[in-house]
Design an enzyme around this catalytic site. Sequence first.
Site, PDB file in Angstrom:
ATOM      1  N   CYS A  51      13.366  13.379 -18.227  1.00 30.35           N
ATOM      2  CA  CYS A  51      13.060  11.948 -18.241  1.00 30.35           C
ATOM      3  C   CYS A  51      13.772  11.252 -17.075  1.00 30.35           C
ATOM      4  O   CYS A  51      14.975  11.411 -16.903  1.00 30.35           O
ATOM      5  CB  CYS A  51      13.520  11.344 -19.563  1.00 30.35           C
ATOM      6  N   CYS A  54      16.604   8.718 -18.525  1.00 31.85           N
ATOM      7  CA  CYS A  54      17.774   9.147 -19.297  1.00 31.85           C
ATOM      8  C   CYS A  54      19.030   9.143 -18.414  1.00 31.85           C
ATOM      9  O   CYS A  54      18.960   9.386 -17.210  1.00 31.85           O
ATOM     10  CB  CYS A  54      17.546  10.543 -19.871  1.00 31.85           C
ATOM     11  N   HIS A 114      16.805   8.408 -25.613  1.00 33.65           N
ATOM     12  CA  HIS A 114      15.417   8.659 -25.261  1.00 33.65           C
ATOM     13  C   HIS A 114      14.484   8.531 -26.463  1.00 33.65           C
ATOM     14  O   HIS A 114      13.290   8.257 -26.318  1.00 33.65           O
ATOM     15  CB  HIS A 114      15.317  10.074 -24.668  1.00 33.65           C
ATOM     16  N   ASN A 152       5.732  -2.771 -21.378  1.00 36.53           N
ATOM     17  CA  ASN A 152       4.537  -2.049 -21.803  1.00 36.53           C
ATOM     18  C   ASN A 152       5.026  -0.946 -22.717  1.00 36.53           C
ATOM     19  O   ASN A 152       5.783  -0.079 -22.285  1.00 36.53           O
ATOM     20  CB  ASN A 152       3.822  -1.399 -20.615  1.00 36.53           C
ATOM     21  N   SER A 160       4.566   4.755 -18.791  1.00 38.95           N
ATOM     22  CA  SER A 160       4.595   6.073 -18.169  1.00 38.95           C
ATOM     23  C   SER A 160       5.603   6.984 -18.847  1.00 38.95           C
ATOM     24  O   SER A 160       5.690   8.156 -18.518  1.00 38.95           O
ATOM     25  CB  SER A 160       4.949   5.903 -16.691  1.00 38.95           C
ATOM     26  N   HIS A 163      10.754   6.624 -23.104  1.00 40.22           N
ATOM     27  CA  HIS A 163      12.133   6.122 -23.100  1.00 40.22           C
ATOM     28  C   HIS A 163      12.093   4.585 -23.162  1.00 40.22           C
ATOM     29  O   HIS A 163      11.357   3.961 -22.406  1.00 40.22           O
ATOM     30  CB  HIS A 163      12.853   6.593 -21.827  1.00 40.22           C
ATOM     31  N   HIS A 165      12.123   1.065 -22.384  1.00 43.47           N
ATOM     32  CA  HIS A 165      12.366   0.368 -21.114  1.00 43.47           C
ATOM     33  C   HIS A 165      11.358  -0.758 -20.921  1.00 43.47           C
ATOM     34  O   HIS A 165      10.303  -0.783 -21.525  1.00 43.47           O
ATOM     35  CB  HIS A 165      12.263   1.339 -19.940  1.00 43.47           C
ATOM     36  N   GLN A 167      10.282  -3.977 -17.715  1.00 44.12           N
ATOM     37  CA  GLN A 167      10.273  -4.221 -16.279  1.00 44.12           C
ATOM     38  C   GLN A 167      10.469  -5.702 -15.999  1.00 44.12           C
ATOM     39  O   GLN A 167      10.250  -6.540 -16.870  1.00 44.12           O
ATOM     40  CB  GLN A 167       8.936  -3.800 -15.663  1.00 44.12           C
TER      41      GLN A 167
HETATM   42  P1  H2U Z   1       6.052   1.731 -17.076  1.00 46.62           P
HETATM   43  O1  H2U Z   1       6.328   2.817 -18.048  1.00 46.62           O
HETATM   44  O2  H2U Z   1       5.799   0.391 -17.751  1.00 46.62           O
HETATM   45  O3  H2U Z   1       4.989   2.141 -16.095  1.00 46.62           O
HETATM   46  O4  H2U Z   1       7.387   1.506 -16.226  1.00 46.62           O
HETATM   47  C1  H2U Z   1       8.050   2.537 -15.582  1.00 46.62           C
HETATM   48  C2  H2U Z   1       8.298   2.175 -14.129  1.00 46.62           C
HETATM   49  O5  H2U Z   1       9.244   3.082 -13.606  1.00 46.62           O
HETATM   50  C3  H2U Z   1       7.061   2.298 -13.258  1.00 46.62           C
HETATM   51  O6  H2U Z   1       6.740   1.014 -12.747  1.00 46.62           O
HETATM   52  C4  H2U Z   1       8.996   3.295 -12.247  1.00 46.62           C
HETATM   53  C5  H2U Z   1       7.488   3.251 -12.125  1.00 46.62           C
HETATM   54  O7  H2U Z   1       7.119   2.754 -10.876  1.00 46.62           O
HETATM   55  N1  H2U Z   1       9.623   4.564 -11.841  1.00 46.62           N
HETATM   56  C6  H2U Z   1      10.730   4.532 -11.006  1.00 46.62           C
HETATM   57  O8  H2U Z   1      11.123   3.454 -10.560  1.00 46.62           O
HETATM   58  N2  H2U Z   1      11.376   5.689 -10.690  1.00 46.62           N
HETATM   59  C7  H2U Z   1      10.982   6.934 -11.102  1.00 46.62           C
HETATM   60  O9  H2U Z   1      11.631   7.921 -10.836  1.00 46.62           O
HETATM   61  C8  H2U Z   1       9.736   7.065 -11.913  1.00 46.62           C
HETATM   62  C9  H2U Z   1       9.076   5.802 -12.350  1.00 46.62           C
HETATM   63 ZN    ZN Z   2      14.801   9.398 -21.477  1.00 45.57          ZN
END
Ligand code: H2U
Ligand code: ZN
Length: 345
Positions: A51, A54, A114, A152, A160, A163, A165, A167
């Site tokens: 992840c 994490c 996580h 989201n 994505s 975990h 989180h 934004q």
């Molecule tokens: P979402 O799960 O809402 O997509 O948010 C995760 C964000 O994390 C996503 O915008 C960023 C992606 O661009 N990200 C990073 O900044 N670093 C990473 O190593 C993977 C994902």
């Molecule tokens: Zn994690």
Amino acid sequence: MTFDISEHPHRRYNPLLDEWILVSPHRTKRPWHGSVENAPRERRARYDPDCYLCPGNIRANGERNPDYESTFVFINDFAAVLPDAPPAPADEHPLFRADSVRGEARVLCFSPRHDLTLAEMSPAEIRLVVDLWAEQTAELGARFQWVQVFENRGDMMGASNPHPHGQIWATDRMGSIAAREDRQQRAYVDRYGASLLLDYAKQERQLGARSVLENDSWLVVVPYWAVWPFETLLLSKSPQQRLPDLDARQRNDLSAILKKLLVKYDNLFETSFPYSMGWHGAPFDGRGNAHWQLHAHFFPPLLRSATVKKFMVGYEMLAEAQRDLTPEAAARRLRACSEEHFTLR
Ligand code: H2U
Ligand code: ZN
């Protein structure tokens, strides 16, 4: 025939966005053979070596996350907005307009664990997330006009990573939806001499039919003009412009009501309820903004079960949003949901 809002097709007005939505309550009576399926519940580990959120793991850009113990913020490695984008040239034709935008995108980890979601975190842990939202908003607001805090949650909403989180995207331009809310709140004060959302909260507290939760500082309703089946609006009961303005008591009350709302959501279909949520507060444009009232929107896609979602398709794409289940019926369902998380039962 006399009009019955719980029976007859009608349209409802959304005063925040100045748009209408079609409500078709009679359609909820049509036969439906589905049952409430429970989506298989994935058991996640407390720590996932793969992840990127994490503690201690390496992200896409090669940086290593610290061994954080509560929350952690970093600049999005794939940011949608950048601090030094060049200005766009003047428009050469009214049908081909471009505007420049500068901004910063950050990712906020809500917990080192996580396997948790906000719904499964304690009010004390959620309070740290509230503080983080407030602190980040103040910091980015010093440099950017609009600070959009959002989350989201779940695959269905395009998250994505499971975990916990959220934004923040901060920009020197207001987004179109934010700008419309700004205009509508301003127009309401000009016309009625009162705050749109404070008036609305007062009305909903008196009426009760769409209320889901309430404490000393906050009110959660399925708004009269809700588009998503179980959409909710979280309203401050006192005048508040922005997250950083909230005092300790309001923040504790907020953590408590968030916990209850998210547990109810999970209990509704006994699943980790997907949604997009986010905060709307006054822009940082150096103006008075007395018309602004802080609030959060929750937009969950699920309709009938853990797997059956509402589609925003034909009529919605071409004419206007439509729903069958009335907001009053949705609020009743949410009120009836337990405040104890189903996984603990
Ligand atoms: P979402 O799960 O809402 O997509 O948010 C995760 C964000 O994390 C996503 O915008 C960023 C992606 O661009 N990200 C990073 O900044 N670093 C990473 O190593 C993977 C994902
Ligand atoms: Zn994690």
